[in-house]
Design a protein around this motif. Structure first.
Motif, PDB file in Angstrom:
ATOM      1  N   UNK A  49      -7.215   5.508  -0.234  1.00 26.49           N
ATOM      2  CA  UNK A  49      -7.153   4.466   0.821  1.00 26.49           C
ATOM      3  C   UNK A  49      -5.827   4.128   1.650  1.00 26.49           C
ATOM      4  N   UNK A  50      -4.782   4.216   0.700  1.00 27.20           N
ATOM      5  CA  UNK A  50      -3.475   3.852   1.112  1.00 27.20           C
ATOM      6  C   UNK A  50      -3.022   5.115   2.287  1.00 27.20           C
ATOM      7  N   UNK A  51      -3.488   6.083   2.180  1.00 32.93           N
ATOM      8  CA  UNK A  51      -3.109   7.196   3.180  1.00 32.93           C
ATOM      9  C   UNK A  51      -3.895   6.754   4.606  1.00 32.93           C
ATOM     10  N   UNK A  52      -4.908   6.228   4.791  1.00 30.15           N
ATOM     11  CA  UNK A  52      -5.376   5.541   5.924  1.00 30.15           C
ATOM     12  C   UNK A  52      -4.580   4.326   6.408  1.00 30.15           C
TER      13      UNK A  52
ATOM     14  N   UNK B 224      -0.581   2.226  10.184  1.00 31.42           N
ATOM     15  CA  UNK B 224       0.704   1.325  10.108  1.00 31.42           C
ATOM     16  C   UNK B 224       2.174   1.855   9.695  1.00 31.42           C
ATOM     17  N   UNK B 225       1.868   3.203   9.176  1.00 31.70           N
ATOM     18  CA  UNK B 225       3.301   3.795   8.743  1.00 31.70           C
ATOM     19  C   UNK B 225       3.617   3.350   7.365  1.00 31.70           C
ATOM     20  N   UNK B 226       3.984   4.343   6.636  1.00 27.93           N
ATOM     21  CA  UNK B 226       4.274   4.197   5.073  1.00 27.93           C
ATOM     22  C   UNK B 226       5.316   3.032   4.892  1.00 27.93           C
ATOM     23  N   UNK B 227       6.331   2.844   5.808  1.00 32.58           N
ATOM     24  CA  UNK B 227       7.307   1.826   5.406  1.00 32.58           C
ATOM     25  C   UNK B 227       6.562   0.263   5.600  1.00 32.58           C
ATOM     26  N   UNK B 228       5.786   0.225   6.497  1.00 32.83           N
ATOM     27  CA  UNK B 228       5.197  -0.973   6.598  1.00 32.83           C
ATOM     28  C   UNK B 228       4.181  -1.590   5.378  1.00 32.83           C
ATOM     29  N   UNK B 229       3.568  -0.376   4.999  1.00 29.34           N
ATOM     30  CA  UNK B 229       2.637  -0.843   3.825  1.00 29.34           C
ATOM     31  C   UNK B 229       3.549  -0.715   2.707  1.00 29.34           C
ATOM     32  N   UNK B 230       4.590  -0.098   2.499  1.00 29.23           N
ATOM     33  CA  UNK B 230       5.520  -0.547   1.223  1.00 29.23           C
ATOM     34  C   UNK B 230       6.002  -1.729   1.341  1.00 29.23           C
ATOM     35  N   UNK B 231       6.445  -2.188   2.590  1.00 29.27           N
ATOM     36  CA  UNK B 231       7.165  -3.558   2.720  1.00 29.27           C
ATOM     37  C   UNK B 231       6.093  -4.625   2.469  1.00 29.27           C
ATOM     38  N   UNK B 232       4.831  -4.636   2.865  1.00 25.82           N
ATOM     39  CA  UNK B 232       3.910  -5.555   2.434  1.00 25.82           C
ATOM     40  C   UNK B 232       3.470  -5.590   1.050  1.00 25.82           C
ATOM     41  N   UNK B 233       3.336  -4.536   0.367  1.00 26.54           N
ATOM     42  CA  UNK B 233       3.130  -4.528  -0.893  1.00 26.54           C
ATOM     43  C   UNK B 233       4.598  -5.426  -1.843  1.00 26.54           C
TER      44      UNK B 233
END
Length: 91
Positions: free
Chosen positions: A48-51, A56-65
């Motif tokens: 699901x992280x791919x979606x 949002x882009x990988x960087x935004x997801x990484x920053x959120x986590x």
């Protein structure tokens, strides 16, 4: 989201459609109609992280986590739902 993206043409227009979808939304494919996605936290490595990264882009997801982890948030404290918005710089 998968159904909506399946009904969206290359021109970004959503058209009436029916049936099943086997679409997998990935960062490489990107999104055509979706501007944001309400979602919950997912385990690292979940497909699901791919979606989420496609929106949002990988960087935004990484920053959120990373922000949740830095705040010592447990999964249930991270929130049942958070909103990821489209990364306009990617499109």
């Amino acid at each position: 989201m998968r159904a909506l993206e399946s009904a969206t043409g290359p021109d970004g227009v959503v058209r009436a459609a029916g049936g099943w979808t086997d679409l997998v939304v990935t960062p490489g494919r990107g999104v055509r109609a979706v501007d944001g996605l309400p979602t919950g936290p997912h385990e690292p490595g979940a497909s699901h992280l791919m979606m989420l990264e496609a929106v949002a882009g990988a960087e935004a997801v990484r920053r959120g986590y990373a922000a949740a982890g830095a705040g010592l948030c447990l999964w249930h404290e991270f929130g049942d739902v958070h909103l990821l918005l489209k990364d306009e710089k990617r499109y």
